[in-house]
Scaffold this motif. Structure first.
Motif, PDB file in Angstrom:
ATOM      1  N   TYR A 204      -9.511   3.791   1.747  1.00  0.00           N
ATOM      2  CA  TYR A 204      -8.883   4.381   1.123  1.00  0.00           C
ATOM      3  C   TYR A 204      -9.074   4.882   0.011  1.00  0.00           C
ATOM      4  O   TYR A 204     -10.484   4.658  -0.297  1.00  0.00           O
ATOM      5  CB  TYR A 204      -7.416   2.873  -0.242  1.00  0.00           C
TER       6      TYR A 204
ATOM      7  N   GLN B 103       1.149   4.592  -2.359  1.00  0.00           N
ATOM      8  CA  GLN B 103       1.201   5.564  -1.934  1.00  0.00           C
ATOM      9  C   GLN B 103       1.983   6.515  -2.627  1.00  0.00           C
ATOM     10  O   GLN B 103       1.927   7.783  -2.389  1.00  0.00           O
ATOM     11  CB  GLN B 103       0.547   5.732  -0.456  1.00  0.00           C
TER      12      GLN B 103
ATOM     13  N   TYR C 199      -5.289   5.476   3.267  1.00  0.00           N
ATOM     14  CA  TYR C 199      -5.310   3.995   3.143  1.00  0.00           C
ATOM     15  C   TYR C 199      -5.410   3.021   5.038  1.00  0.00           C
ATOM     16  O   TYR C 199      -4.925   4.099   5.300  1.00  0.00           O
ATOM     17  CB  TYR C 199      -4.451   2.796   2.077  1.00  0.00           C
TER      18      TYR C 199
ATOM     19  N   TRP D 190       0.669  -0.704   0.177  1.00  0.00           N
ATOM     20  CA  TRP D 190      -0.012   0.010  -0.306  1.00  0.00           C
ATOM     21  C   TRP D 190       0.969   1.212   0.015  1.00  0.00           C
ATOM     22  O   TRP D 190       0.661   2.699  -0.807  1.00  0.00           O
ATOM     23  CB  TRP D 190      -1.203  -0.325   1.163  1.00  0.00           C
TER      24      TRP D 190
ATOM     25  N   ALA E  30      -9.587  -2.897   3.699  1.00  0.00           N
ATOM     26  CA  ALA E  30      -9.588  -1.738   3.320  1.00  0.00           C
ATOM     27  C   ALA E  30      -9.957  -0.354   3.332  1.00  0.00           C
ATOM     28  O   ALA E  30     -11.581  -0.444   2.033  1.00  0.00           O
ATOM     29  CB  ALA E  30      -8.616  -1.742   1.715  1.00  0.00           C
TER      30      ALA E  30
END
Length: 135
Positions: free
Chosen positions: A93, A28, A70, A24, A91
């Motif tokens: 996000y 990002q 997230y 993640w 999740a």
């Protein structure tokens, strides 16, 4: 040198959560090299729009970050033998430039090698229900 083997579900959960968070974080920050390093050469992703390999996964950040933020919650783990683990979680996000938060459920299979854990499989399932606006 081989990595230390987790001896409990809690240790396995923590190890796989750390690895998943690094995926993640690569999304990002737009770090395609980090993303590729975390996925096995034969990685298979199963997504609402079809199947994807490692190259497809990495390509989504070839022009930069794909998500702003997230959060991983409700994580569960299942050992799948000595060197494999299944991590499932919720999740929350938001995609870059979007005000809407999305929710999906993810299941990832991780395989341990002497070099560390690599993600061999991931399936994302969008959550049913309305998306939430952020403030």
């Amino acid at each position: 040198m081989a990595k230390t083997r987790p001896h409990s579900d809690t240790e396995l959960l923590n190890a796989l959560l750390e690895c998943e968070a690094r995926v993640w974080q690569a999304l990002q920050t737009g770090d395609s090299a980090a993303d590729a390093a975390l996925l096995s050469a034969d990685f298979l992703g199963v997504y609402p729009d079809g199947f994807a390999g490692r190259e497809d996964h990495v390509a989504q950040i070839s022009a930069g970050a794909s998500i702003d933020r997230y959060e991983i919650t409700d994580a569960k783990v299942r050992a799948m033998g000595q060197d494999h683990g299944l991590l499932s979680y919720r999740a929350l996000y938001s995609r870059c430039g979007k005000e809407v938060e999305e929710v999906m459920y993810v299941s990832s299979i991780w395989q341990r090698s002497d070099a560390g854990w690599v993600n061999t499989f991931s399936q994302d399932t969008p959550a049913l229900g309305p998306e939430r606006e952020t403030n």
